[in-house]
Design a protein around this motif. Structure first.
Motif, PDB file in Angstrom:
ATOM      1  N   UNK A   1      33.943  16.081   4.599  1.00  0.00           N
ATOM      2  CA  UNK A   1      34.245  17.274   3.847  1.00  0.00           C
ATOM      3  C   UNK A   1      34.728  18.358   4.802  1.00  0.00           C
ATOM      4  N   UNK A   2      35.692  19.130   4.357  1.00  0.00           N
ATOM      5  CA  UNK A   2      36.246  20.188   5.191  1.00  0.00           C
ATOM      6  C   UNK A   2      35.297  21.386   5.262  1.00  0.00           C
ATOM      7  N   UNK A   3      35.564  22.268   6.217  1.00  0.00           N
ATOM      8  CA  UNK A   3      34.795  23.505   6.318  1.00  0.00           C
ATOM      9  C   UNK A   3      34.963  24.310   5.037  1.00  0.00           C
ATOM     10  N   UNK A   4      33.900  24.896   4.583  1.00  0.00           N
ATOM     11  CA  UNK A   4      33.983  25.704   3.369  1.00  0.00           C
ATOM     12  C   UNK A   4      33.367  27.065   3.604  1.00  0.00           C
ATOM     13  N   UNK A   5      33.735  27.990   2.729  1.00  0.00           N
ATOM     14  CA  UNK A   5      33.109  29.296   2.695  1.00  0.00           C
ATOM     15  C   UNK A   5      32.155  29.292   1.511  1.00  0.00           C
ATOM     16  N   UNK A   6      31.039  29.973   1.652  1.00  0.00           N
ATOM     17  CA  UNK A   6      30.077  30.069   0.565  1.00  0.00           C
ATOM     18  C   UNK A   6      29.965  31.532   0.169  1.00  0.00           C
ATOM     19  N   UNK A   7      29.972  31.764  -1.122  1.00  0.00           N
ATOM     20  CA  UNK A   7      29.780  33.105  -1.658  1.00  0.00           C
ATOM     21  C   UNK A   7      28.719  33.016  -2.744  1.00  0.00           C
ATOM     22  N   UNK A   8      27.867  34.021  -2.804  1.00  0.00           N
ATOM     23  CA  UNK A   8      26.771  34.049  -3.767  1.00  0.00           C
ATOM     24  C   UNK A   8      26.810  35.385  -4.497  1.00  0.00           C
ATOM     25  N   UNK A   9      26.554  35.325  -5.790  1.00  0.00           N
ATOM     26  CA  UNK A   9      26.418  36.564  -6.548  1.00  0.00           C
ATOM     27  C   UNK A   9      25.433  36.360  -7.679  1.00  0.00           C
ATOM     28  N   UNK A  10      24.864  37.478  -8.139  1.00  0.00           N
ATOM     29  CA  UNK A  10      23.925  37.411  -9.250  1.00  0.00           C
ATOM     30  C   UNK A  10      24.509  38.155 -10.444  1.00  0.00           C
ATOM     31  N   UNK A  11      23.991  37.775 -11.590  1.00  0.00           N
ATOM     32  CA  UNK A  11      24.314  38.471 -12.825  1.00  0.00           C
ATOM     33  C   UNK A  11      22.996  38.686 -13.557  1.00  0.00           C
ATOM     34  N   UNK A  12      22.859  39.847 -14.149  1.00  0.00           N
ATOM     35  CA  UNK A  12      21.647  40.151 -14.910  1.00  0.00           C
ATOM     36  C   UNK A  12      21.967  40.005 -16.394  1.00  0.00           C
ATOM     37  N   UNK A  13      21.208  39.127 -17.033  1.00  0.00           N
ATOM     38  CA  UNK A  13      21.451  38.841 -18.439  1.00  0.00           C
ATOM     39  C   UNK A  13      20.681  39.801 -19.331  1.00  0.00           C
ATOM     40  N   UNK A  14      21.193  39.979 -20.519  1.00  0.00           N
ATOM     41  CA  UNK A  14      20.445  40.657 -21.572  1.00  0.00           C
ATOM     42  C   UNK A  14      19.371  39.649 -21.997  1.00  0.00           C
ATOM     43  N   UNK A  15      18.095  39.982 -21.826  1.00  0.00           N
ATOM     44  CA  UNK A  15      17.039  39.004 -22.152  1.00  0.00           C
ATOM     45  C   UNK A  15      17.130  38.477 -23.583  1.00  0.00           C
ATOM     46  N   UNK A  16      17.632  39.305 -24.487  1.00  0.00           N
ATOM     47  CA  UNK A  16      17.767  38.872 -25.882  1.00  0.00           C
ATOM     48  C   UNK A  16      18.959  37.940 -26.091  1.00  0.00           C
ATOM     49  N   UNK A  17      19.834  37.815 -25.075  1.00  0.00           N
ATOM     50  CA  UNK A  17      21.025  36.991 -25.178  1.00  0.00           C
ATOM     51  C   UNK A  17      21.006  35.811 -24.197  1.00  0.00           C
ATOM     52  N   UNK A  18      19.861  35.583 -23.565  1.00  0.00           N
ATOM     53  CA  UNK A  18      19.751  34.542 -22.542  1.00  0.00           C
ATOM     54  C   UNK A  18      20.187  33.174 -23.056  1.00  0.00           C
ATOM     55  N   UNK A  19      19.669  32.774 -24.215  1.00  0.00           N
ATOM     56  CA  UNK A  19      19.988  31.435 -24.725  1.00  0.00           C
ATOM     57  C   UNK A  19      21.466  31.318 -25.064  1.00  0.00           C
TER      58      UNK A  19
END
Length: 113
Positions: A1-19
């Motif tokens: 596998x070639x060299x890769x870059x990794x990126x991470x991010x979060x998202x905050x969900x509306x608890x009432x819309x999680x499903x």
């Protein structure tokens, strides 16, 4: 596998819309995954705990990935659709510099060989 870059991010969900957010990911549009492939994505993982979604993106070149997805109307449509289930996260209508809330890596461990 070639060299890769990794990126991470979060998202905050509306608890009432999680499903609804979870259910939406049962059928991610092919246009979205096609754009990800064009952008050089080698792996994308989405994790969820309570109302926090963590996205881990590995690609050949993060700038090439952003170029492939920025301005792609079908990707933007998907992000607007899933955006209704979030309190914060990817914003399809923001400028490209702030549309994806990438996190800074502050520590990493790799065992010595």
């Amino acid at each position: 596998m070639s060299e890769t870059e990794r990126a991470v991010y979060i998202q905050r969900l509306d608890p009432d819309q999680r499903q609804e957010y979870v259910d939406a990911h049962d059928d991610v549009p092919a246009a979205v995954t096609d754009a990800m492939e064009r952008g050089g994505v080698e792996e994308f993982e989405l994790y969820l705990r309570d109302d926090i979604a963590v996205c881990i993106l590995e690609c050949e070149d993060l700038d090439a990935y952003l170029e492939a997805v920025d301005g792609d109307e079908e990707v933007a449509e998907w992000e607007r659709y899933t955006g209704q289930f979030k309190r914060e996260g990817v914003d399809a209508d923001a400028d490209p510099e702030s549309g994806i809330p990438f996190m800074d890596c502050i520590w990493r461990f790799e065992p010595e060989e």
